[in-house]
Every structure is written in C-alpha cells, then in structure tokens.
Design a protein around this motif. Structure first.
Motif, short mmCIF file in Angstrom:
data_model
loop_
_atom_site.label_atom_id
_atom_site.label_comp_id
_atom_site.label_asym_id
_atom_site.label_seq_id
_atom_site.Cartn_x
_atom_site.Cartn_y
_atom_site.Cartn_z
N HIS A 75 22.40 53.83 55.90
CA HIS A 75 21.94 53.81 54.51
C HIS A 75 21.56 55.22 54.03
O HIS A 75 22.01 55.68 52.98
CB HIS A 75 20.74 52.86 54.40
CG HIS A 75 20.06 52.90 53.07
ND1 HIS A 75 20.38 52.03 52.05
CD2 HIS A 75 19.10 53.72 52.58
CE1 HIS A 75 19.64 52.30 50.99
NE2 HIS A 75 18.85 53.33 51.29
N GLN A 76 20.75 55.91 54.82
CA GLN A 76 20.27 57.23 54.39
C GLN A 76 21.42 58.24 54.32
O GLN A 76 21.44 59.11 53.46
CB GLN A 76 19.17 57.74 55.33
CG GLN A 76 17.93 56.85 55.39
CD GLN A 76 17.17 56.77 54.09
OE1 GLN A 76 17.54 57.40 53.08
NE2 GLN A 76 16.10 55.99 54.06
N HIS A 79 22.89 58.05 50.93
CA HIS A 79 22.25 58.86 49.88
C HIS A 79 22.78 60.28 49.88
O HIS A 79 23.05 60.87 48.84
CB HIS A 79 20.73 58.92 50.10
CG HIS A 79 19.99 57.68 49.68
ND1 HIS A 79 20.05 57.17 48.41
CD2 HIS A 79 19.18 56.85 50.39
CE1 HIS A 79 19.29 56.08 48.33
NE2 HIS A 79 18.76 55.85 49.52
N ASN A 101 15.44 55.18 43.00
CA ASN A 101 15.61 54.82 44.40
C ASN A 101 16.16 53.40 44.53
O ASN A 101 17.09 53.13 45.30
CB ASN A 101 14.25 54.95 45.12
CG ASN A 101 14.40 55.26 46.62
OD1 ASN A 101 13.64 56.03 47.18
ND2 ASN A 101 15.40 54.68 47.28
N ASP A 105 19.78 52.65 46.05
CA ASP A 105 19.84 51.73 47.19
C ASP A 105 20.83 50.60 46.92
O ASP A 105 21.58 50.20 47.82
CB ASP A 105 18.45 51.14 47.47
CG ASP A 105 17.57 52.10 48.25
OD1 ASP A 105 17.98 53.26 48.43
OD2 ASP A 105 16.48 51.68 48.70
N CYS A 160 13.17 56.84 49.79
CA CYS A 160 14.17 57.33 50.72
C CYS A 160 14.15 58.86 50.79
O CYS A 160 15.07 59.47 51.34
CB CYS A 160 15.55 56.79 50.36
SG CYS A 160 15.67 55.01 50.67
#
Ligand SMILES: [Zn+2]
Length: 397
Positions: A75-76, A79, A101, A105, A160
C-alpha cells in the motif's frame, strides 16, 4: 535503524517483505527500495516519506500479522509510485490531509482487492463511492460531503505520512534517502516490469496498468489536463469551507443538550463562458464542451448548478445546461469576453468556478473576479489567456 528491533520482530519484518514481493512481484523493485526506520511509540500502518523511508513502529509490527504488514508495504509503495505527495491539492491542515489520505488510500486499495485487506484499509466501498476513480475524484467527492456537514467521523484517523501529501511529519528522519531522480527511475523501472508481465499474461490490476501507461507515455492529453484542472478548481472552491464547526463550539458548551446546526455549504456552482465569435470552430468547441460537462457530471455538480453564457462582442442570456444539444449558441461576430465575465458576476450570486472556452483572441478583464476561480480552455495556440487564470491548451491530440 536508530533503535534495534528484537530478532523476532526483525524476522517478522523480513517475512512481510518476502510476502509482499510474492504477492505483488510487479512491484518488487519498488518494495525493496523502501528503507526501514524504527520509531518509538505508537505509529500505525508503516507510513512513508518522499525519500522512501518506511517508518516501523515496534508495537504496530508486533500487533499485525505478516500478511497485514506485507499489505501495508504494498500500500505505502503505492503512495510513492503514484506520486501522491506531489498531487496533494491542500495545505498542512490536519483535516485536509486526512481527506486526501482517505482519497489516495481508496485509489490504491481499489487495485489491491485480491489481497487480504486489513480491517482498517480504506476502500471505495467503505467511502460509499464508485471503484476505479483517481484520488482527485475521491477527494472532490469527499470535499463536497464535508461541506454538506459529513464529518467522515466513522473512519479511523489515517496517516500514511509525507509520502502521501508531501507535508513533513515531526517523526521523520533527517537521514538522506532515495533522491527524486532515484524515485523517478524506480517508477520507470516498475512501469516497465508491469508492461513485461502484461506480455507474459500475468494478472496485473487494471489501475496499475493504467499507471504504467501514464508513466511510460506521458503525452500531454488535453482532455486529461482539462479534467484535472477543472477538478482542481472545484476542489479549491470546495476547500473554502469553514472548518470551525469541527472544533467544539463555545456556544455548544454554553448550551448543553442543544444540538447546533452544522454549517452547510452547497455543491460548487459553475458558469461556462463560451466564446461564440466567428473565429471559433464548432468541432473543437463541441469536444471541449463535452469534456467539461462530462467532468462536471462525474464530480456530481448537478445540471442546475451549471450556467452557460455564450458571448461574442456581447453576452447572451444565461442558460441552464440540461443537454449539450439544447444549447443555443448566440453570436458569431467579434469577441469581448469581458462582457461575459460581467454577465457571469451579474446573474445572481457569483459562481465558484468560471470555465471560459475561447480562442483567446479577446480582451480580458484586468483583474480576476473576486469571488470566482477561473479555468480557461484555450482553443487556439495563437490565443492569449491572462496570468490570473489556470489555462489549458485544447486540441493537439
Ligand atoms: Zn495510505
């Protein structure tokens, strides 16, 4: 590492990285570029910064299962690869960051539904929004909702890190990390791997394929550019919302048991100003107008919120846009869009956003309207738009 992890936790971290690479092999280069920094205290979901450090809270690592940690790593990385920090449209205000965020997301997790989603992962469904949108689209929809008094309070606080919004956090390290060039090369390399795996018929989520196309072929697509600029203008208009109702009101404290109405702000209003002077070609104008109405519909600006004014040397009667085909374009002579801007301000409360479609061969007002933001769709390369407007060159592709 500025604080050692126990050997057991270090093993868990290593296992999570292996899990992530196995589940999303097309992201392996990016996943392995993440540089872990252990931080004391309660820090959740392994946030990232723009130098590709990933912040590991020991308690969080202990609490989560290996697949959950692996999920957050994927997930990160999303970003960072999707450049959410640069795309962030807001300020360093906490609630603005939170809304972005949530939106970012939703964009990422939409493509990760094949993985076991941790219960606190935000999805479009959890935001009650359609799948397949960009972060900007989710953000716009959430901003409208916030204006209408929705505090989105059922969502857990999410953070995040600056990798999501570019705003530094107090717990960030000064240690140098991946440079901007390094990040760009990692993104290019990842996009190439995705293309290669596509040829090998691997299963790659649609959103990642679109992303790879954009990274590898960053052609200036005027439709996309116009759409982004309009969305941004609307988001800014929507951002002028009074957040004071979020803090406990002194009035409320003085009147216990009495519920005060929340501030309500309607969806942004838009005026489309169309230059109908003789020099405009109808085909190009039709394309631009179709794009504008498509964007407005997609972000939920209702028809009654859109006014159309056609203008040549004078402005014609404002119309409410029901269907493009219903639009009667007046004029055909010389151009003076200043008359159109005056008419846009004169007919009732000023719109939040004015979208002017013109060849730019017109005099412009000296100053921007005080209450309305302006986006200019310029239909002729030789035309001019004022510096105070956000301008998109229409055509060419
Ligand atoms: Zn996130």
């Amino acid at each position: 590492m500025n604080e050692p992890l126990s050997p057991e936790l270090w093993d868990k971290w290593a296992a999570a990285r292996v899990w992530a690479v196995a589940r999303a092999p097309y992201l392996s280069g990016a996943l392995l570029a993440l540089d872990p920094i252990v931080v004391p205290g309660e820090i959740r979901r392994f946030p990232v910064d723009t130098a590709w450090h990933v912040y590991v809270g020991a308690k969080e690592l202990e609490r989560r299962s290996v697949p959950e940690v692996g999920f957050w790593l994927i997930h990160q990385t999303g970003h960072l690869l999707r450049d959410h920090a640069r795309r962030y449209p807001g300020t360093n205000e906490r609630l603005e960051r939170r809304n972005w965020n949530l939106a970012a997301d939703a964009e990422i997790n939409d493509d990760l539904t094949d993985l076991p989603l941790p219960p606190d992962a935000i999805t479009p469904a959890r935001l009650e929004l359609p799948e397949g949108w960009t972060a900007e689209q989710y953000h716009q929809a959430l901003s409208v909702r916030v204006q209408e008094g929705d505090r989105l309070r059922d969502e857990q606080p999410v953070d995040c890190g600056s990798g999501c919004d570019g705003q530094p956090r107090p717990w960030q390290t000064d240690r140098p990390g991946l440079s901007a060039t390094g990040a760009r090369l990692t993104a290019l390399d990842t996009a190439r791997r995705i293309r290669e795996r596509l040829d090998a018929r691997d299963d790659i989520p649609a959103g990642w394929l679109r992303w790879a196309d954009q990274v590898l072929e960053p052609t200036i697509n005027w439709r996309r550019h116009l759409s982004t600029t309009i969305r941004h203008g609307l988001a800014q208009a929507a951002g002028r919302v009074d957040y004071t109702y979020r803090t406990p009101s002194r009035r409320a404290a003085a009147l216990p048991g009495i519920v005060l109405p929340s501030l309500h702000r309607p969806a942004p209003s838009v005026t489309v100003l169309i230059d109908t002077s003789g020099s405009i070609t109808e085909g190009m104008l039709g394309q631009a107008l179709a794009e504008v109405t498509g964007v407005l519909r997609a972000v939920g600006v209702g028809r009654r919120k859109v006014t159309v004014i056609s203008c040549d040397a004078q402005a014609y009667r404002p119309q409410t846009l029901a269907r493009i085909t219903d639009l009667r374009l007046g004029g055909g002579g010389g151009t003076d869009l200043r008359a159109g801007f005056e008419a846009a301000q004169a007919s009732g409360p000023p719109p939040d956003l004015i979208i002017a479609l013109t060849d730019g061969r017109t005099p412009w007002p000296d100053r921007p309207p005080t209450r309305s933001r302006v986006v200019v769709g310029l239909l002729d390369k030789g035309g001019q738009a004022p510096a105070w407007a956000r301008t998109v060159q229409i055509g060419g592709e």
